[in-house]
Design an enzyme around this catalytic site. Structure first.
Site, PDB file in Angstrom:
ATOM      1  N   GLY A 186      -3.528  -1.874  -2.587  1.00 55.62           N
ATOM      2  CA  GLY A 186      -2.066  -1.882  -2.763  1.00 55.62           C
ATOM      3  C   GLY A 186      -1.700  -2.262  -4.189  1.00 55.62           C
TER       4      GLY A 186
ATOM      5  N   TYR B 120     -16.891   2.749   9.401  1.00 56.50           N
ATOM      6  CA  TYR B 120     -15.427   2.612   9.336  1.00 56.50           C
ATOM      7  C   TYR B 120     -14.806   3.056  10.660  1.00 56.50           C
ATOM      8  CZ  TYR B 120     -10.638   3.676   7.885  1.00 56.50           C
ATOM      9  OH  TYR B 120      -9.271   3.744   7.791  1.00 56.50           O
TER      10      TYR B 120
ATOM     11  N   GLY C 214       0.825  -1.209   0.000  1.00 54.62           N
ATOM     12  CA  GLY C 214       0.000   0.000   0.000  1.00 54.62           C
ATOM     13  C   GLY C 214       0.856   1.254   0.000  1.00 54.62           C
ATOM     14  N   PHE C 215       0.178   2.387   0.065  1.00 53.19           N
ATOM     15  CA  PHE C 215       0.884   3.669   0.027  1.00 53.19           C
ATOM     16  C   PHE C 215       1.852   3.800   1.209  1.00 53.19           C
ATOM     17  CE2 PHE C 215      -0.078   7.913   2.111  1.00 53.19           C
ATOM     18  CZ  PHE C 215       1.076   8.530   1.636  1.00 53.19           C
ATOM     19  N   ILE C 216       1.350   3.738   2.424  1.00 54.34           N
ATOM     20  CA  ILE C 216       2.237   3.898   3.590  1.00 54.34           C
ATOM     21  C   ILE C 216       3.099   2.638   3.752  1.00 54.34           C
ATOM     22  CG2 ILE C 216       2.359   4.333   6.078  1.00 54.34           C
ATOM     23  CD1 ILE C 216      -0.370   5.736   5.845  1.00 54.34           C
TER      24      ILE C 216
ATOM     25  N   LEU D  33      -0.742  -2.824   8.723  1.00 49.31           N
ATOM     26  CA  LEU D  33      -1.278  -1.677   7.976  1.00 49.31           C
ATOM     27  C   LEU D  33      -2.383  -2.081   7.013  1.00 49.31           C
ATOM     28  CD1 LEU D  33       1.681  -0.737   8.873  1.00 49.31           C
ATOM     29  CD2 LEU D  33       1.504   0.874   7.001  1.00 49.31           C
TER      30      LEU D  33
ATOM     31  N   THR E 106     -12.799  -6.990   6.701  1.00 54.65           N
ATOM     32  CA  THR E 106     -11.336  -6.860   6.671  1.00 54.65           C
ATOM     33  C   THR E 106     -10.844  -6.145   7.919  1.00 54.65           C
ATOM     34  OG1 THR E 106     -11.457  -6.689   4.287  1.00 54.65           O
ATOM     35  CG2 THR E 106      -9.392  -5.999   5.297  1.00 54.65           C
TER      36      THR E 106
END
Ligand code: UDP
Length: 335
Positions: free
Chosen positions: A36, A149, A10-12, A76, A95
């Site tokens: 991702g 969320y 993923g991004f981070i 993450l 998830t």
């Protein structure tokens, strides 16, 4: 040090993986490549100390494959991004709740320490001048997906805390506030890559609502080292720690800044929330972190400026053809 990273593509996650490899760790990633992308790992995919498992954190066998034998785990993997959460609320819930439980349990079984990524979303509509970690949460109806969320991530934190109290799992939680930087995609609604992409393409910048809602953006390059230091700090175990930017900006001013810094001809257009997200969507007017705890624990100092962030995102090769963006920073920040 053997480190497992869920959501490592993923991004981070991909920035974290690069950082850990540079520091000499053996890194094992599990990622289902939903949000991702393997391209995020382009620079390190062939690295001899990296292994990659394509799989979901709902699959205990796949999680064990990367977590068993690890000294530490960074969790993450999550369903993120407003659009994804609004469009697929059940997947997000499963998830984010069951997947996290699997990772907690696998980390305990492996005897690994765990750093779990949480989010400033859990504070909901609390628009205080700054939000220390013990702040009250002000959430709307759980029938609205945004709050679903926030509720799920709150449960994740409670699960982590329970594993720490009841089983002694060495877990720390970081609450990330609008982390931005290269490789974040605008596809799931995130504002900075969205607006930067629009500015680069000469399209109108879509500012939702009246644009006076504010955020504090933090640069991924400031956040990732702090995450690792928090993971390594025993005093943070069983606790949540905010990691956010130090300057507050309205989305309208962000859009103006992006246009100015990138020298774009784009105009700004205000888009009603209902048009952007569908009826019944609630946004938060303001979200300001109190970073005192992170500063005290690990000397967190988010020094990267908004202009530098904008340039780094604009230079990202996924934003526009690489050649077009190469050397942009030098041109834009010269003098
Ligand atoms: N936003 C916007 N234009 C966009 C995308 C987002 O004005 O193209 C707004 C969004 O409504 C919110 C802010 O920018 O007020 C930050 O949105 P993002 O989804 O990046 O993060 P979050 O809402 O989770 O803070």
């Amino acid at each position: 040090m053997r480190t497992a990273v869920t959501g490592g593509a993923g991004f981070i996650g991909s920035h974290l993986v690069e950082y850990l490899l540079e520091r000499g760790d053996d890194v094992a990633i599990i990622d289902n490549l939903s949000t991702g992308r393997l391209e995020n790992l382009q620079a390190v995919l062939e690295h001899p100390r990296l292994t990659f498992v394509e799989g979901t954190i709902l699959d205990r066998g796949a999680v064990d494959e990367v977590v068993l034998g690890a000294d530490r785990v960074f969790h993450l993997a999550a369903a993120v991004g407003v659009h994804l959460i609004v469009d697929h609320p059940l997947d997000s819930l499963r998830t984010n709740i069951h997947g996290t439980e699997v990772v907690l349990d696998a980390s305990l079984a492996a005897g690994a320490t765990l750093l779990m990524a949480s989010t400033s979303e859990i504070y909901g509509k609390n628009a205080a001048d700054s939000l220390p970690e013990e702040s009250d949460r002000i959430l709307g109806s759980p029938l609205k997906s945004r709050w679903t969320y926030a509720a799920a991530k709150g449960i994740d934190e409670a699960f982590a805390h329970g594993y720490w109290r009841e089983f002694g799992l060495q877990v720390s939680i970081v609450r990330l506030f609008n982390t931005v930087g290269p490789r974040q995609t605008g596809r799931y609604g995130m504002v900075v890559p969205n607006l930067v992409g629009q500015a680069l393409r000469g399209q109108p910048l879509t500012v939702f609502g009246d644009g006076r809602q504010t955020r504090c953006f933090s640069y991924v390059g400031d956040v990732v080292p702090a995450m690792v230091r928090i993971a390594e700090n025993r005093r943070g175990r069983g606790q949540a720690v905010n990691l956010g930017g130090s300057f507050e900006v309205s989305i309208l001013d962000l859009a103006r800044r992006i246009i100015e810094v990138l020298g774009s001809d784009s105009k700004i257009t205000l888009v009603p929330y209902a048009q952007a997200y569908g009826e019944g969507y609630e946004d938060m007017r303001r979200r300001v972190p109190d970073n005192t705890k992170a500063r005290r624990l690990v000397g967190f100092d988010p020094a990267t400026t908004l202009d530098e962030i904008i340039v780094s995102v604009a230079e990202d090769s996924s934003m526009a053809p690489a050649a077009q963006n190469a050397g942009l920073a030098d041109q834009l920040l010269a003098g």
